[in-house]
Enzyme design. Structure first.
Site, PDB file in Angstrom:
ATOM      1  CB  ILE A 186      -4.376   3.871   3.672  1.00 44.84           C
ATOM      2  CG1 ILE A 186      -5.361   5.043   3.511  1.00 44.84           C
ATOM      3  CG2 ILE A 186      -5.092   2.622   4.164  1.00 44.84           C
ATOM      4  CD1 ILE A 186      -6.434   4.841   2.452  1.00 44.84           C
ATOM      5  CE1 TYR A 234      -7.287   3.465  -6.916  1.00 44.21           C
ATOM      6  CE2 TYR A 234      -9.530   4.310  -7.012  1.00 44.21           C
ATOM      7  CZ  TYR A 234      -8.431   3.903  -6.270  1.00 44.21           C
ATOM      8  OH  TYR A 234      -8.485   3.947  -4.895  1.00 44.21           O
ATOM      9  CE  LYS A 251      -8.019   0.451  -5.370  1.00 40.29           C
ATOM     10  NZ  LYS A 251      -7.054  -0.155  -4.427  1.00 40.29           N
TER      11      LYS A 251
HETATM   12  N1  LIG Z   1      -6.921   7.944  -0.139  1.00 45.25           N
HETATM   13  C1  LIG Z   1      -8.143   7.648  -0.517  1.00 45.25           C
HETATM   14  O1  LIG Z   1      -9.043   8.497  -0.576  1.00 45.25           O
HETATM   15  C2  LIG Z   1      -8.491   6.227  -0.870  1.00 45.25           C
HETATM   16  C3  LIG Z   1      -9.839   5.921  -1.096  1.00 45.25           C
HETATM   17  C4  LIG Z   1     -10.186   4.624  -1.432  1.00 45.25           C
HETATM   18  C5  LIG Z   1      -9.220   3.657  -1.522  1.00 45.25           C
HETATM   19  N2  LIG Z   1      -7.916   3.973  -1.313  1.00 45.25           N
HETATM   20  C6  LIG Z   1      -6.934   2.899  -1.442  1.00 45.25           C
HETATM   21  O2  LIG Z   1      -6.128   2.840  -0.283  1.00 45.25           O
HETATM   22  C7  LIG Z   1      -4.836   2.362  -0.650  1.00 45.25           C
HETATM   23  C8  LIG Z   1      -3.752   3.287  -0.142  1.00 45.25           C
HETATM   24  O3  LIG Z   1      -3.973   4.584  -0.646  1.00 45.25           O
HETATM   25  P1  LIG Z   1      -3.282   5.890  -0.034  1.00 45.25           P
HETATM   26  O4  LIG Z   1      -4.267   6.974  -0.155  1.00 45.25           O
HETATM   27  O5  LIG Z   1      -2.664   5.571   1.278  1.00 45.25           O
HETATM   28  O6  LIG Z   1      -2.151   6.146  -1.119  1.00 45.25           O
HETATM   29  P2  LIG Z   1      -0.614   6.587  -0.997  1.00 45.25           P
HETATM   30  O7  LIG Z   1      -0.203   7.090  -2.323  1.00 45.25           O
HETATM   31  O8  LIG Z   1      -0.442   7.473   0.201  1.00 45.25           O
HETATM   32  O9  LIG Z   1       0.087   5.195  -0.710  1.00 45.25           O
HETATM   33  C9  LIG Z   1       0.253   4.218  -1.716  1.00 45.25           C
HETATM   34  C10 LIG Z   1       1.653   3.682  -1.579  1.00 45.25           C
HETATM   35  O10 LIG Z   1       1.815   2.616  -2.521  1.00 45.25           O
HETATM   36  C11 LIG Z   1       3.088   2.713  -3.095  1.00 45.25           C
HETATM   37  N3  LIG Z   1       3.054   2.075  -4.405  1.00 45.25           N
HETATM   38  C12 LIG Z   1       2.333   2.482  -5.472  1.00 45.25           C
HETATM   39  N4  LIG Z   1       2.552   1.681  -6.517  1.00 45.25           N
HETATM   40  C13 LIG Z   1       3.430   0.733  -6.086  1.00 45.25           C
HETATM   41  C14 LIG Z   1       4.048  -0.368  -6.716  1.00 45.25           C
HETATM   42  N5  LIG Z   1       3.808  -0.627  -8.000  1.00 45.25           N
HETATM   43  N6  LIG Z   1       4.896  -1.150  -5.999  1.00 45.25           N
HETATM   44  C15 LIG Z   1       5.156  -0.859  -4.705  1.00 45.25           C
HETATM   45  N7  LIG Z   1       4.603   0.191  -4.063  1.00 45.25           N
HETATM   46  C16 LIG Z   1       3.751   0.979  -4.742  1.00 45.25           C
HETATM   47  C17 LIG Z   1       3.368   4.213  -3.192  1.00 45.25           C
HETATM   48  O11 LIG Z   1       4.759   4.472  -3.286  1.00 45.25           O
HETATM   49  C18 LIG Z   1       2.739   4.725  -1.914  1.00 45.25           C
HETATM   50  O12 LIG Z   1       3.662   4.812  -0.849  1.00 45.25           O
HETATM   51  C19 LIG Z   1      -4.861   2.178  -2.166  1.00 45.25           C
HETATM   52  O13 LIG Z   1      -5.202   0.842  -2.466  1.00 45.25           O
HETATM   53  C20 LIG Z   1      -5.975   3.102  -2.598  1.00 45.25           C
HETATM   54  O14 LIG Z   1      -6.541   2.718  -3.808  1.00 45.25           O
HETATM   55  C21 LIG Z   1      -7.507   5.241  -1.001  1.00 45.25           C
END
Ligand SMILES: NC(=O)c1ccc[n+]([C@@H]2O[C@H](COP(=O)([O-])OP(=O)(O)OC[C@H]3O[C@@H](n4cnc5c(N)ncnc54)[C@H](O)[C@@H]3O)[C@@H](O)[C@H]2O)c1
Length: 263
Positions: A18, A154, A158
């Site tokens: 994302i 988590y 949130k």
């Molecule tokens: N994918 C889903 O279904 C979904 C649903 C609801 C919300 N979200 C939210 O969307 C956001 C992105 O999720 P995503 O699915 O793209 O995840 P993802 O794992 O693809 O991306 C998250 C990124 O954050 C980085 N990261 C994690 N912890 C870190 C830290 N402590 N310091 C620096 N970087 C860090 C990771 O290396 C990763 O590249 C998050 O906030 C997640 O909670 C995702």
């Protein structure tokens, strides 16, 4: 649309699914984007994608829970592309699926990345935004913050992030800074929880689609479009809001409705 021409944006977790889409979208609309991730190689790849598309990006390797690491990344960003007009607090992490398997260390570890890190990053960018008299902070929440869907630590973090968003909105609104939350439903990415679930069940996203009134789960671009809207000046009166981007998931229970109709 070039809603971010002349602006600078910092996207945490920009090396992920994302975050990468958000970085590309903001850059496509004119922003110079700091792509921050603790995985330096992933940040580099995302920044290269932005530049390949004609945008401007700077890869930053930093750990959002560490104020010194974030300060160093911001200093590097200020020198190269300027201080952020927009912060997207997108980085997050989840592992434990239920309360039974969650111990206090797990609980704290998830809170540290999913709530403390967002506080650290907001505190780091606020002085620059206050000095400019303008800024937009977008916190990425989740439908997990709104109802119980597993991943309790988590989810609680949130839910806390929504409260933090509101505090930011109220305290910094008078300084010209808006804070909003975008709360996605299921989005197909490689975040650890989905990677593990997909290994167990390769059809998981197709299966979950039946819960979604629009007939599919989300794509990173769906979330990026919503982030761009709340971050842009056209959303000048949107402050302290939670924009749920979930294809209607939390609007009702279609699977239950189907069963009710069968009866
Ligand atoms: N994918 C889903 O279904 C979904 C649903 C609801 C919300 N979200 C939210 O969307 C956001 C992105 O999720 P995503 O699915 O793209 O995840 P993802 O794992 O693809 O991306 C998250 C990124 O954050 C980085 N990261 C994690 N912890 C870190 C830290 N402590 N310091 C620096 N970087 C860090 C990771 O290396 C990763 O590249 C998050 O906030 C997640 O909670 C995702």
């Amino acid at each position: 649309m070039m809603r971010f021409l002349g602006k600078t944006a910092l996207v945490t977790g920009g090396g992920g699914g994302i975050g990468g889409a958000i970085a590309e979208r903001l850059a496509f609309e004119g922003a110079a984007v700091g792509v921050l991730d603790r995985r330096g190689d992933a940040a580099q790849e995302a920044a290269a994608r932005v530049e390949g598309g004609g945008g401007r990006a700077l890869a930053l390797t930093a750990e959002i829970t560490d104020p010194e690491s974030v300060a160093a990344a911001l200093a590097e960003m200020a020198e190269a592309i300027g201080t952020p007009d927009v912060l997207v607090n997108n980085a997050a992490w989840a592992l434990k699926g239920d309360l039974e398997s969650t111990d206090l260390d797990d609980w704290r570890a998830e809170f540290e990345i999913d709530l403390d890190g967002q506080f650290v990053c907001a505190k780091a960018v606020l002085p620059g935004m206050v000095a400019k008299g303008a800024g937009a902070i977008v916190n990425i929440g989740s439908v997990n913050g709104l109802l119980a869907l597993g991943n309790p630590a988590y989810s609680a973090a949130k839910a806390g992030l929504l409260s933090f968003t509101r505090s930011l909105a109220v305290e910094y609104g008078p300084s010209g800074i808006r804070a909003n939350m975008v709360s996605p439903g299921t989005v197909e990415t490689d975040i650890e929880t989905w990677r593990i679930r997909r290994e167990k069940n390769p059809q998981i996203f197709d299966q979950l689609a039946r819960w979604y009134p629009v007939g599919r789960v989300g794509r990173p671009d769906d979330i990026a479009a919503a982030v761009a809207f709340v971050a842009a000046d056209e959303a000048a009166f949107v402050n302290g809001a939670n924009l749920v981007v979930d294809g209607g998931l939390t609007a009702g229970l279609p699977v239950m409705i189907e069963e009710l109709i069968l009866e």
